[in-house]
Design an enzyme around this catalytic site. Structure first.
Site, mmCIF file in Angstrom:
data_model
loop_
_atom_site.group_PDB
_atom_site.id
_atom_site.type_symbol
_atom_site.label_atom_id
_atom_site.label_comp_id
_atom_site.label_asym_id
_atom_site.label_seq_id
_atom_site.Cartn_x
_atom_site.Cartn_y
_atom_site.Cartn_z
ATOM 1 N N ALA A 33 0.860 -1.393 -0.036
ATOM 2 C CA ALA A 33 0.081 0.114 0.050
ATOM 3 C C ALA A 33 1.174 0.732 -0.224
ATOM 4 C CB ALA A 33 -0.935 0.091 1.242
ATOM 5 N N ASN A 34 0.516 2.405 0.300
ATOM 6 C CA ASN A 34 1.322 3.757 0.595
ATOM 7 C C ASN A 34 0.512 4.392 1.594
ATOM 8 O OD1 ASN A 34 -1.012 5.671 -1.583
ATOM 9 N ND2 ASN A 34 -0.108 3.744 -2.806
#
Ligand code: CTP
Ligand code: CA
Length: 221
Positions: A33-34
């Site tokens: 993810a980010n």
């Protein structure tokens, strides 16, 4: 306003917005993810709806409420986001704010990866995700106005200019994410067009959204 059709500078226009991060599965319990919160994209969708647009918001996994009057499509991965964007066309304008994961694990494990006791680590072979914005830029269904975002930590405007050409976008809204923009409340953006760059002062993401949507309404009128 009660009764009658939508009024406002974007009445009758369909705006497609992508927002948030994507989650790229590694196995049933893990993902890549980010730090994107989705705030800037949701603020843009809200501002466009307030100006009378029909808005489709394709959202990655975020914890934000759906803005009033906005049609929201929730997705997890970049490939799901690409499919949802294609399904939402045609649109008069698309604003691609999502922080799409550039890579995913080539083969998602069907079962949770386990330690084997030897200290060996699982190899994570990555493969590139589809570039949703670049696809749209080259598509026969390309919206009349195509706006990308660019998250940069250095040489912000130079990199954004390169993206403008590479992705076939009309505008790239470049923001410097080296500070605490991601997840934060404030943003300072540069609107990069072929004709030149307009730099806005740092302001709340809602105000950035209002300024951008005003410019979009002008460009579509
Ligand atoms: N974008 C997209 N699909 C991807 C990657 C990016 O639609 N697979 C879009 C983003 O939503 C944004 C724009 O492309 O509007 C630029 O994203 P950015 O991450 O800044 O650019 P990249 O081309 O991925 O380059 P890099 O991350 O290497 O700087
Ligand atoms: Ca990227």
């Amino acid at each position: 306003k009660l009764g009658g059709g939508p009024t406002g500078a974007l009445a009758g226009k369909h705006m497609l917005v992508t927002a948030g991060p994507t989650h790229e599965p590694i196995d049933p319990v893990r993902y890549i993810a980010n730090r994107s919160s989705g705030k800037q994209g949701f603020a843009i969708a809200a501002a466009a709806a307030r100006m009378g647009a029909r808005v489709t918001l394709v959202a990655g996994p975020v914890t934000l409420p759906t803005p009033p009057g906005v049609t929201r499509v929730d997705v997890e991965s970049a490939r799901e986001m690409a499919a949802a964007v294609a399904a939402a066309l045609p649109a008069d304008v698309a604003v691609m704010v999502a922080a799409v994961a550039d890579w995913r694990v080539a083969t998602e494990a069907g079962q949770k990866l386990k330690k084997d006791g030897s200290g060996a680590v699982p190899p994570l072979h990555l493969t590139e995700n589809p570039d949703i914005l670049a696809r749209l830029g080259a598509s026969p269904e390309r919206p009349r106005l195509l706006v990308g975002f660019a998250a940069e930590t250095e040489n912000v405007v130079t990199h954004a200019k390169a993206k403008l050409a590479r992705k076939g976008a009309d505008w790239i809204v470049a923001n410097d994410v080296s500070g605490d923009v991601m997840g934060g409340h404030l943003n300072a953006v540069h609107i990069v067009r072929a004709e030149g760059v307009e730099s806005l002062p740092e302001m709340p993401k809602d105000a950035v959204a209002a300024a951008l949507v005003e410019r979009i309404a002008d460009a579509l009128s």
